[in-house]
Motif scaffolding. Structure first.
Motif, PDB file in Angstrom:
ATOM      1  N   TYR A 110      51.631  11.892  30.264  1.00  0.00           N
ATOM      2  CA  TYR A 110      50.777  12.991  30.099  1.00  0.00           C
ATOM      3  C   TYR A 110      51.126  14.020  29.113  1.00  0.00           C
ATOM      4  O   TYR A 110      51.137  15.345  28.977  1.00  0.00           O
ATOM      5  N   LYS A 111      51.678  13.545  27.971  1.00  0.00           N
ATOM      6  CA  LYS A 111      52.256  14.123  26.839  1.00  0.00           C
ATOM      7  C   LYS A 111      51.089  14.848  26.083  1.00  0.00           C
ATOM      8  O   LYS A 111      51.266  16.060  25.544  1.00  0.00           O
ATOM      9  N   SER A 112      49.900  14.234  26.157  1.00  0.00           N
ATOM     10  CA  SER A 112      48.737  14.844  25.243  1.00  0.00           C
ATOM     11  C   SER A 112      48.238  16.025  26.144  1.00  0.00           C
ATOM     12  O   SER A 112      47.273  16.799  25.498  1.00  0.00           O
ATOM     13  N   VAL A 113      48.352  16.169  27.268  1.00  0.00           N
ATOM     14  CA  VAL A 113      48.258  17.425  28.119  1.00  0.00           C
ATOM     15  C   VAL A 113      49.401  18.524  28.483  1.00  0.00           C
ATOM     16  O   VAL A 113      49.085  19.325  29.398  1.00  0.00           O
ATOM     17  N   ASP A 114      50.240  18.460  27.487  1.00  0.00           N
ATOM     18  CA  ASP A 114      51.514  19.295  27.925  1.00  0.00           C
ATOM     19  C   ASP A 114      51.243  20.819  28.008  1.00  0.00           C
ATOM     20  O   ASP A 114      51.639  21.292  28.631  1.00  0.00           O
ATOM     21  N   ASP A 115      50.204  21.058  26.931  1.00  0.00           N
ATOM     22  CA  ASP A 115      49.707  22.597  27.037  1.00  0.00           C
ATOM     23  C   ASP A 115      49.336  22.832  28.125  1.00  0.00           C
ATOM     24  O   ASP A 115      49.240  23.922  28.677  1.00  0.00           O
ATOM     25  N   VAL A 116      48.269  21.903  28.735  1.00  0.00           N
ATOM     26  CA  VAL A 116      47.633  22.289  29.979  1.00  0.00           C
ATOM     27  C   VAL A 116      48.596  22.430  31.351  1.00  0.00           C
ATOM     28  O   VAL A 116      48.560  23.246  31.992  1.00  0.00           O
ATOM     29  N   LEU A 117      49.566  21.511  31.172  1.00  0.00           N
ATOM     30  CA  LEU A 117      50.535  21.441  32.229  1.00  0.00           C
ATOM     31  C   LEU A 117      51.262  22.689  32.233  1.00  0.00           C
ATOM     32  O   LEU A 117      51.740  23.421  33.357  1.00  0.00           O
ATOM     33  N   LYS A 118      51.744  23.111  31.017  1.00  0.00           N
ATOM     34  CA  LYS A 118      52.651  24.228  30.696  1.00  0.00           C
ATOM     35  C   LYS A 118      51.888  25.503  31.293  1.00  0.00           C
ATOM     36  O   LYS A 118      52.402  26.475  32.038  1.00  0.00           O
ATOM     37  N   THR A 119      50.433  25.742  30.871  1.00  0.00           N
ATOM     38  CA  THR A 119      49.751  26.869  31.407  1.00  0.00           C
ATOM     39  C   THR A 119      49.499  26.704  32.930  1.00  0.00           C
ATOM     40  O   THR A 119      49.791  27.699  33.648  1.00  0.00           O
ATOM     41  N   ALA A 120      49.265  25.565  33.487  1.00  0.00           N
ATOM     42  CA  ALA A 120      49.124  25.668  34.881  1.00  0.00           C
ATOM     43  C   ALA A 120      50.460  25.768  35.802  1.00  0.00           C
ATOM     44  O   ALA A 120      50.334  26.568  36.702  1.00  0.00           O
TER      45      ALA A 120
END
Length: 194
Positions: free
Chosen positions: A171-181
């Motif tokens: 899930y490295k490519s969606v780290d920014d979304v994970l952090k926002t969520a």
């Protein structure tokens, strides 16, 4: 709408350009049949239909979850691909106020790109943002919306799941979304939705 402050019908409200969470919460389950009728009517314009879906996700009960799933998975209600995809995120709002394990399980499963592969989406996306997407890009986009839905749920299980994914190389490519969520989830756990 049973709230005395609310003087307009849900169908009039759905015509607004944007819908606030608190204002939508002034409607209640008695307004759900009107929303489903608006969404199901092929002649309803896109903005009104999208707003109706949003209000339904905010005031709906677990009983409306299968209807929303049918919108995502291909029931032809005149929804474009963007509207269908947006429902995935909006399910987080429904999960927040219904505390539905069924909806939470759907969102958690939806955070796996492989799951979108076997869901057999029946979407036709001509001349839209989605028309040039590969299957993998579409799955990644839907995963991001599911992650944001988990954030909006304000659920502790969702928070645990998001943290687990944040530490996963897949899930490295969606780290920014994970952090926002995760940030949204923590705030909503503490302050609620408003």
């Amino acid at each position: 709408c049973t709230n005395l402050y609310c003087q307009e019908s849900v169908s009039d409200f759905a015509k607004y350009i944007s819908i606030s969470y608190n204002r939508a919460r002034q409607f209640d389950v008695n307004d759900i049949p009107v929303l489903i009728k608006i969404i199901s009517d092929p002649s309803t314009n896109k903005r009104v239909k999208d707003n109706s879906v949003r209000v339904l996700s905010i005031i709906g009960t677990e009983k409306e979850f299968p209807f929303l799933m049918s919108l995502i998975h291909g029931g032809d209600f005149g929804l474009d691909c963007s509207s269908r995809a947006g429902i995935v995120r909006a399910l987080g709002l429904m999960a927040h106020h219904t505390k539905s394990k069924q909806i939470m399980n759907y969102l958690i499963l939806s955070s796996d790109p492989e799951v979108w592969g076997w869901r057999n989406l029946n979407w036709s996306c001509p001349s839209s943002y989605f028309s040039n997407m590969t299957e993998i890009e579409l799955r990644t986009y839907l995963v991001k919306l599911a992650l944001l839905g988990l954030g909006l749920s304000g659920d502790k299980v969702a928070s645990y799941h998001l943290n687990k994914l944040l530490n996963s190389p897949q899930y490295k490519s969606v780290d920014d979304v994970l952090k926002t969520a995760l940030d949204a989830n923590k705030k909503i756990q503490k302050l609620g939705l408003s």
